[in-house]
Design an enzyme around this catalytic site. Sequence first.
Site, PDB file in Angstrom:
ATOM      1  N   GLU A  99     -10.846   7.310   3.539  1.00  0.00           N
ATOM      2  CA  GLU A  99     -11.611   6.430   4.409  1.00  0.00           C
ATOM      3  C   GLU A  99     -10.784   5.171   4.598  1.00  0.00           C
ATOM      4  OE1 GLU A  99     -12.402   6.851   1.168  1.00  0.00           O
ATOM      5  OE2 GLU A  99     -11.673   4.856   0.600  1.00  0.00           O
ATOM      6  N   LYS A 129       0.812  -1.235   0.000  1.00  0.00           N
ATOM      7  CA  LYS A 129       0.000   0.000   0.000  1.00  0.00           C
ATOM      8  C   LYS A 129       0.838   1.275   0.000  1.00  0.00           C
ATOM      9  CE  LYS A 129      -4.509  -1.457   1.486  1.00  0.00           C
ATOM     10  NZ  LYS A 129      -4.346  -2.924   1.662  1.00  0.00           N
ATOM     11  N   SER A 139       1.534  -9.769  -1.399  1.00  0.00           N
ATOM     12  CA  SER A 139       1.201  -8.350  -1.188  1.00  0.00           C
ATOM     13  C   SER A 139       1.527  -7.837   0.204  1.00  0.00           C
ATOM     14  CB  SER A 139      -0.272  -8.117  -1.509  1.00  0.00           C
ATOM     15  OG  SER A 139      -1.096  -9.003  -0.772  1.00  0.00           O
TER      16      SER A 139
END
Length: 406
Positions: free
Chosen positions: A123, A101, A388
């Site tokens: 959010e 991320k 990931s």
Amino acid sequence: MILNNVNYETYTKNYPDKDGYFGKYGGVYLPEELIIPVSEVNDAYMTICKSSKFVNELRRIRKEFQGRPTPISHLERLSTKIGGAQIYVKREDLNHTGAHKLNHCMGEGLLAKYMGKKKLIAETGAGQHGVALATAAAFFGLECDIYMGSVDIKKQAPNVARMKILGARVIEVTHGLQTLKEAVDAAFEAYSKEYKDSIYCIGSVVGPHPFPAMVRDFQSVIGIESRAQFLEMTGELPDAIVACVGGGSNSIGMFSGFLNDPVDIYGVEPLGRGPKLGDHAASLVYGTEGVMHGFNSIMLKDNNGEPAPVYSIASGLDYPSSGPEHSFLMEKGRIKYDAIGDDESIDAFFELSRMEGIIPAIESSHAVAYGIKLAKSMNKGSILICLSGRGDKDLEYVIENYGTRE
Ligand SMILES: *Cc1c(COP(=O)(O)O)cnc(C)c1O
């Protein structure tokens, strides 16, 4: 490579088009008050992303702060045990904060800086995106407002604490079901009022244009590095690549490096408890075309055409749609999508931990489970899986529900 009228040699230049469409998917479907803020981000990004100063600064940050390039590991013991294709993993779990991320959050933070903005707004559901963005905000000296439903705030106490420690404001959203959907609405509403000083930072390749294109570009570092590293390690390209698909950012980042190569590409969605609507979040496998959160894609709908309730053991994957580029590449037959259930992903979680000393995120475990199945079905060749994230965040949940499987 040309497949079904798409030329993958020039693909990134031509997709999305100037209005943000990948074929019929993508676009900007927003109330009027958000059109100007979002087009401002688009104009700024289109200019800034071409500046060598921006590119070089992002490169330096990735190297000196984030821990890039991340390595590729050959899973020798696991591959030998399976006895099919050789399995490799791209180690996005080794990024600072433990997942891919930060690839786009640092990009979005740097863009905000170049645009002269003071605040990042977003959010978060499970809190992973919120923590990554709060990290970027602290690094760049920006304010950070994270909108989060009350239900999620209660469930994700450690991530809420992390965001606060990093200096972000966590703003509780108390209406409706008090989860991600309401948090998205609240973040958009705040953004429409505060956009002069702030920028909205989306958590995946979803939302209105330019976000799917911009987040893909930031995540494409995974695919670019992987292709060069794999060639250097083995002298060849992998026969297949695999990644898990929630909104679709780690996967599109990985896949974008190989679209023009003779490589089979597989996206893995969460099948949760099974194929009944409400029990999974496999939007590409089971969904239909529709608009939500500002973009047209393939989504899971309820009887009223609204986003359906979704479920997965992996909170990073339980989103009722996927990025428009995935819908396009599926329709064009370039990428195959399949789904892996909760139990299979937990088996892979333990298998990778035991055989290789890598505890994967439950999201990533879906890709690992699929990669293991694929390796068994091939009797030679190689598979590269995008790992990931790391599984530390999932330990408590796994121990409580599955034990430690001694
Ligand atoms: C958030 C997350 C995902 C899902 O997001 P994508 O946008 O589909 O990549 C996958 N794995 C990990 C570890 C995550 O934190």
